[in-house]
Design an enzyme around this catalytic site. Sequence first.
Site, short mmCIF file in Angstrom:
data_model
loop_
_atom_site.label_atom_id
_atom_site.label_comp_id
_atom_site.label_asym_id
_atom_site.label_seq_id
_atom_site.Cartn_x
_atom_site.Cartn_y
_atom_site.Cartn_z
N HIS A 118 0.77 -1.24 -0.02
CA HIS A 118 0.01 -0.09 0.18
C HIS A 118 0.80 1.19 0.21
CE1 HIS A 118 0.18 -0.20 4.57
NE2 HIS A 118 0.11 1.13 4.49
N SER B 217 4.14 2.39 8.16
CA SER B 217 3.72 1.19 7.15
C SER B 217 4.98 0.87 6.66
CB SER B 217 2.81 2.08 6.12
OG SER B 217 1.52 1.83 6.53
N ASP C 81 -0.06 -7.59 1.50
CA ASP C 81 0.36 -6.31 1.59
C ASP C 81 1.86 -6.26 1.62
OD1 ASP C 81 0.53 -3.64 1.62
OD2 ASP C 81 -0.52 -3.25 3.67
#
Length: 267
Positions: free
Chosen positions: A64, A201, A108
């Site tokens: 992402h 992230s 992911d």
Amino acid sequence: MQPLLLLVTFILLQGDEAGKIIGGREARPHSYPYMAFLLIQSPEGLSACGGFLVREDFVMTAAHCLGGSINVTLGAHNIQRQERTQQHITVLRAVPHPNYNPQIIRNDIMLLQLSRQIRRNRAVQPVALPQASKRLQPGDLCTVAGWGRVSPSRGTNVLQEVQLRVQRDQKCSGRFESFSSETQICVGNPRERKSAFRGDSGGPLVCNNVAQGIVSYGDSNGTPPAVFTRIQSFMPWIKRTMRRLAPRHRRTADSLSRAQTNSRGFP
Ligand SMILES: *[C@@H]1O[C@H](CO)[C@@H](O)[C@H](O)[C@H]1NC(C)=O
């Protein structure tokens, strides 16, 4: 509850205090020599993610974090400074997992092939990836590092670290509808105010010096547990991809124009 992707955009987080690893502390400089800082330019603007060096020419991160173009900084402690240990490298190819599903945030994981090999030294070194045999257990103690959010105008922006425990899968399946214990790890004790959060992230979950997870998402107020991609379940894809993009192919690839960097959907 709406899961929150843990990437950060500069626009969203002006003046927001929740942008760092929660309940952590400043890391000893260069004690995470595999940590990468990613600056991502996309049509929506600039954003930042974490990542980690897994080979001299590959950085791993979350799918992402994919954007139009990604620049990687290695060997950093304070990412707002120009430190002599820093190495700035552009990304030749971004390879998100072919089954990455942004709706439910599955698979992911993404590999970034660097445009040149890094110089390995005290401040810049790859981290080990998991063996097939040993699965993480609830209670295992791991570390997450990250720079959290970045504001161009303020903040210390030094690398933060936090220790988190692997939780039972039920702690996440009860909370996040699409949690998959096959491909994801549930991390962070709900009774402690410690978690990865916005801007973290793509950063690694490291247990016994092995990168086992990738920061993926959590709930919107940063209450643990959070969901990490389970690297072990992607090892065949990781090995295949790095072998396929081996250095002998790089010379031709290097001569491609910058416009072809980050080919989305590269199989
Ligand atoms: C990435 O690095 C290149 C070359 O140094 C530079 O031209 C570009 O502006 C950088 N992009 C971002 C998003 O920082």
